[in-house]
Design a protein around this motif. Structure first.
Motif, short mmCIF file in Angstrom:
data_model
loop_
_atom_site.label_atom_id
_atom_site.label_comp_id
_atom_site.label_asym_id
_atom_site.label_seq_id
_atom_site.Cartn_x
_atom_site.Cartn_y
_atom_site.Cartn_z
N SER A 117 0.83 -1.21 0.00
CA SER A 117 0.00 0.00 0.00
C SER A 117 0.87 1.26 0.00
O SER A 117 0.54 2.24 -0.67
CB SER A 117 -0.95 0.00 1.19
N ARG A 118 1.98 1.23 0.73
CA ARG A 118 2.89 2.37 0.75
C ARG A 118 3.47 2.62 -0.64
O ARG A 118 3.51 3.76 -1.11
CB ARG A 118 4.01 2.13 1.76
N ASN A 119 3.90 1.56 -1.32
CA ASN A 119 4.45 1.70 -2.67
C ASN A 119 3.39 2.18 -3.66
O ASN A 119 3.69 2.97 -4.56
CB ASN A 119 5.06 0.38 -3.14
N ALA A 120 2.16 1.71 -3.49
CA ALA A 120 1.09 2.16 -4.38
C ALA A 120 0.85 3.66 -4.19
O ALA A 120 0.63 4.39 -5.16
CB ALA A 120 -0.19 1.38 -4.10
N ARG A 121 0.88 4.12 -2.94
CA ARG A 121 0.70 5.55 -2.67
C ARG A 121 1.85 6.37 -3.25
O ARG A 121 1.65 7.45 -3.81
CB ARG A 121 0.59 5.80 -1.17
N LEU A 122 3.08 5.86 -3.09
CA LEU A 122 4.24 6.59 -3.58
C LEU A 122 4.26 6.69 -5.11
O LEU A 122 4.71 7.68 -5.67
CB LEU A 122 5.53 5.91 -3.11
N ASN A 123 3.77 5.65 -5.77
CA ASN A 123 3.83 5.62 -7.23
C ASN A 123 2.56 6.14 -7.90
O ASN A 123 2.42 6.05 -9.12
CB ASN A 123 4.10 4.19 -7.71
N SER A 124 1.63 6.68 -7.14
CA SER A 124 0.38 7.15 -7.73
C SER A 124 0.56 8.53 -8.35
O SER A 124 1.41 9.32 -7.94
CB SER A 124 -0.73 7.20 -6.67
N THR A 125 -0.28 8.82 -9.34
CA THR A 125 -0.25 10.12 -10.01
C THR A 125 -1.17 11.09 -9.28
O THR A 125 -1.92 10.70 -8.38
CB THR A 125 -0.71 9.97 -11.47
N ASP A 126 -1.13 12.34 -9.70
CA ASP A 126 -2.00 13.35 -9.10
C ASP A 126 -3.47 12.99 -9.29
O ASP A 126 -4.28 13.15 -8.39
CB ASP A 126 -1.75 14.73 -9.74
N LEU A 127 -3.80 12.50 -10.47
CA LEU A 127 -5.19 12.14 -10.76
C LEU A 127 -5.66 11.00 -9.87
O LEU A 127 -6.78 11.02 -9.34
CB LEU A 127 -5.33 11.76 -12.24
N GLN A 128 -4.80 10.01 -9.66
CA GLN A 128 -5.16 8.88 -8.79
C GLN A 128 -5.34 9.34 -7.34
O GLN A 128 -6.27 8.90 -6.66
CB GLN A 128 -4.10 7.79 -8.86
N ALA A 131 -8.62 11.10 -7.14
CA ALA A 131 -9.74 10.16 -7.18
C ALA A 131 -9.95 9.50 -5.81
O ALA A 131 -11.09 9.34 -5.37
CB ALA A 131 -9.49 9.09 -8.24
N VAL A 132 -8.87 9.16 -5.15
CA VAL A 132 -8.97 8.55 -3.81
C VAL A 132 -9.62 9.54 -2.84
O VAL A 132 -10.54 9.20 -2.10
CB VAL A 132 -7.58 8.12 -3.30
N GLN A 133 -9.16 10.79 -2.86
CA GLN A 133 -9.71 11.80 -1.96
C GLN A 133 -11.18 12.07 -2.28
O GLN A 133 -12.02 12.20 -1.38
CB GLN A 133 -8.91 13.10 -2.07
#
Length: 181
Positions: A117-128, A131-133
């Protein structure tokens, strides 16, 4: 005479201490560790030899790593262990890991899930991230509405069940409320 510590008998306290000691994780040959520092960070390795009090030899070839000396401060001991001799060959280590089903256990281990989950957060784009927020705020709004409806119906039911009667008459439930029961 029984000595008490924090309201616990000394015999019980000694048993608790003994069971806590039994559950400790030791630096030993065959212990699976999670490397926390260096180029192999966030990868698993197996302790294959103990050099001295501060250094061990680890083998992380099954997880595309290397055989190398690692400081004890640079890894975390997992609860996973395989039975291997000191400095085993790669084929023997691979066989021991398969028999112990280490990969299957590690896939659902909380440490691994946290790393993913930490790596997914680190590698996410601004759009992603947006979308989460956005989804969080939508979910929060829906929960608030649902909670409000539940609260309102609970108050209404409590009022009809426990309210003081007006003019000597107990308040009656509406037809819809009677159907819900």
């Amino acid at each position: 005479y029984q000595r008490r510590v924090h309201g616990i008998r000394s015999e019980t306290l000694n048993k608790l201490k003994a069971s806590a000691i039994m559950k400790r994780r030791f630096v030993e040959v065959g212990r699976v560790v999670l490397i926390t520092n260096g180029e192999d960070a966030d990868n698993l390795a197996v302790i294959t030899n103990i050099i001295d009090a501060n250094w061990v030899t680890t083998d992380s070839r099954p997880w595309n790593g290397k055989v190398k000396a690692v400081n004890v401060k640079d890894f975390r001991l997992t609860g996973l262990k395989v039975k291997i001799p000191t400095e085993p060959r790669q084929r023997l280590l691979q066989k021991a890991l398969i028999n112990a089903k280490i990969d299957k256990i590690w896939a659902s281990h909380p440490w691994n899930l946290r790393i993913k989950s930490r790596n997914a957060r680190l590698n996410s784009t601004d759009l992603q991230r947006w979308a989460v927020q956005h989804n969080k705020t939508k979910r929060r709004g829906l929960l608030k509405i649902k909670y409000g409806k539940l609260r309102k119906s609970a108050i209404r039911t409590a009022y009809t069940l426990f309210a003081k009667p007006k003019n000597g008459k107990k308040p009656t439930l509406s037809r819809e409320d009677r159907k819900k029961r």
